[in-house]
Design a protein around this motif. Structure first.
Motif, PDB file in Angstrom:
ATOM      1  N   ASP A 178       0.810  -1.224   0.000  1.00 48.95           N
ATOM      2  CA  ASP A 178       0.000   0.000   0.000  1.00 48.95           C
ATOM      3  C   ASP A 178       0.841   1.272   0.000  1.00 48.95           C
ATOM      4  O   ASP A 178       0.321   2.376  -0.139  1.00 48.95           O
ATOM      5  CB  ASP A 178      -0.979   0.011   1.171  1.00 48.95           C
ATOM      6  CG  ASP A 178      -0.295   0.036   2.527  1.00 48.95           C
ATOM      7  OD1 ASP A 178       0.943   0.086   2.582  1.00 48.95           O
ATOM      8  OD2 ASP A 178      -1.020  -0.013   3.535  1.00 48.95           O
ATOM      9  N   GLY A 179       2.156   1.124   0.151  1.00 48.76           N
ATOM     10  CA  GLY A 179       3.040   2.275   0.101  1.00 48.76           C
ATOM     11  C   GLY A 179       3.113   3.079   1.387  1.00 48.76           C
ATOM     12  O   GLY A 179       3.868   4.038   1.482  1.00 48.76           O
ATOM     13  N   ALA A 180       2.332   2.703   2.387  1.00 42.80           N
ATOM     14  CA  ALA A 180       2.358   3.418   3.663  1.00 42.80           C
ATOM     15  C   ALA A 180       3.643   3.096   4.414  1.00 42.80           C
ATOM     16  O   ALA A 180       4.167   1.989   4.320  1.00 42.80           O
ATOM     17  CB  ALA A 180       1.144   3.025   4.512  1.00 42.80           C
ATOM     18  N   THR A 181       4.148   4.087   5.155  1.00 42.17           N
ATOM     19  CA  THR A 181       5.334   3.871   5.967  1.00 42.17           C
ATOM     20  C   THR A 181       5.003   2.923   7.107  1.00 42.17           C
ATOM     21  O   THR A 181       4.004   3.102   7.807  1.00 42.17           O
ATOM     22  CB  THR A 181       5.846   5.213   6.538  1.00 42.17           C
ATOM     23  OG1 THR A 181       6.127   6.076   5.443  1.00 42.17           O
ATOM     24  CG2 THR A 181       7.086   5.013   7.379  1.00 42.17           C
ATOM     25  N   LYS A 182       5.831   1.893   7.268  1.00 36.03           N
ATOM     26  CA  LYS A 182       5.639   0.920   8.337  1.00 36.03           C
ATOM     27  C   LYS A 182       6.969   0.685   9.037  1.00 36.03           C
ATOM     28  O   LYS A 182       8.026   0.716   8.406  1.00 36.03           O
ATOM     29  CB  LYS A 182       5.107  -0.398   7.788  1.00 36.03           C
ATOM     30  CG  LYS A 182       3.708  -0.295   7.215  1.00 36.03           C
ATOM     31  CD  LYS A 182       3.205  -1.649   6.778  1.00 36.03           C
ATOM     32  CE  LYS A 182       1.790  -1.578   6.272  1.00 36.03           C
ATOM     33  NZ  LYS A 182       1.665  -1.096   4.916  1.00 36.03           N
ATOM     34  N   SER A 183       6.897   0.419  10.315  1.00 36.96           N
ATOM     35  CA  SER A 183       8.111   0.097  11.055  1.00 36.96           C
ATOM     36  C   SER A 183       8.514  -1.338  10.751  1.00 36.96           C
ATOM     37  O   SER A 183       7.713  -2.148  10.266  1.00 36.96           O
ATOM     38  CB  SER A 183       7.880   0.271  12.560  1.00 36.96           C
ATOM     39  OG  SER A 183       6.994  -0.737  13.030  1.00 36.96           O
ATOM     40  N   THR A 184       9.748  -1.643  11.066  1.00 35.47           N
ATOM     41  CA  THR A 184      10.226  -3.024  10.916  1.00 35.47           C
ATOM     42  C   THR A 184       9.367  -3.973  11.735  1.00 35.47           C
ATOM     43  O   THR A 184       9.023  -5.066  11.278  1.00 35.47           O
ATOM     44  CB  THR A 184      11.701  -3.117  11.350  1.00 35.47           C
ATOM     45  OG1 THR A 184      12.472  -2.216  10.562  1.00 35.47           O
ATOM     46  CG2 THR A 184      12.237  -4.527  11.187  1.00 35.47           C
TER      47      THR A 184
END
Length: 96
Positions: free
Chosen positions: A64-70
């Protein structure tokens, strides 16, 4: 997703199929000991399938291209692989 290149890992695993006949035994990362070419090739193919599945799930987690943490990506991948991780970094924070 251009940041993930699985080719070197897959090439290394496939190369093992060429090298292992030189050895009497092969010990895998999960500590199984194999003495037949058939079992070694089976273990290699299982490892390749697992790595491909994990990579597919990483891509799905990020699609989805959203920023996600590891930790968010790890939790998604673990859940889709049938694992539950309460706090993937607990051992790191407990040492601090």
């Amino acid at each position: 997703m251009s940041g993930i290149n699985e080719r070197p890992s897959l090439e290394n695993l496939n190369a093992l199929k060429q090298w292992h006949p030189m050895f009497k035994f092969v010990i895998t990362g999960h500590k199984e000991i194999y003495s037949s070419i058939e079992r070694v090739n089976w273990a290699i193919e299982c490892t390749i399938a697992c790595l491909k599945s994990i990579l597919d799930n990483v891509r799905i987690a990020l699609i989805d291209g959203a920023t996600k943490s590891t930790a968010e990506v790890l939790e998604f991948v673990a859940t889709t692989q049938g694992m539950i991780i309460g706090n993937p970094f607990s051992s790191l924070t407990e040492r601090a």
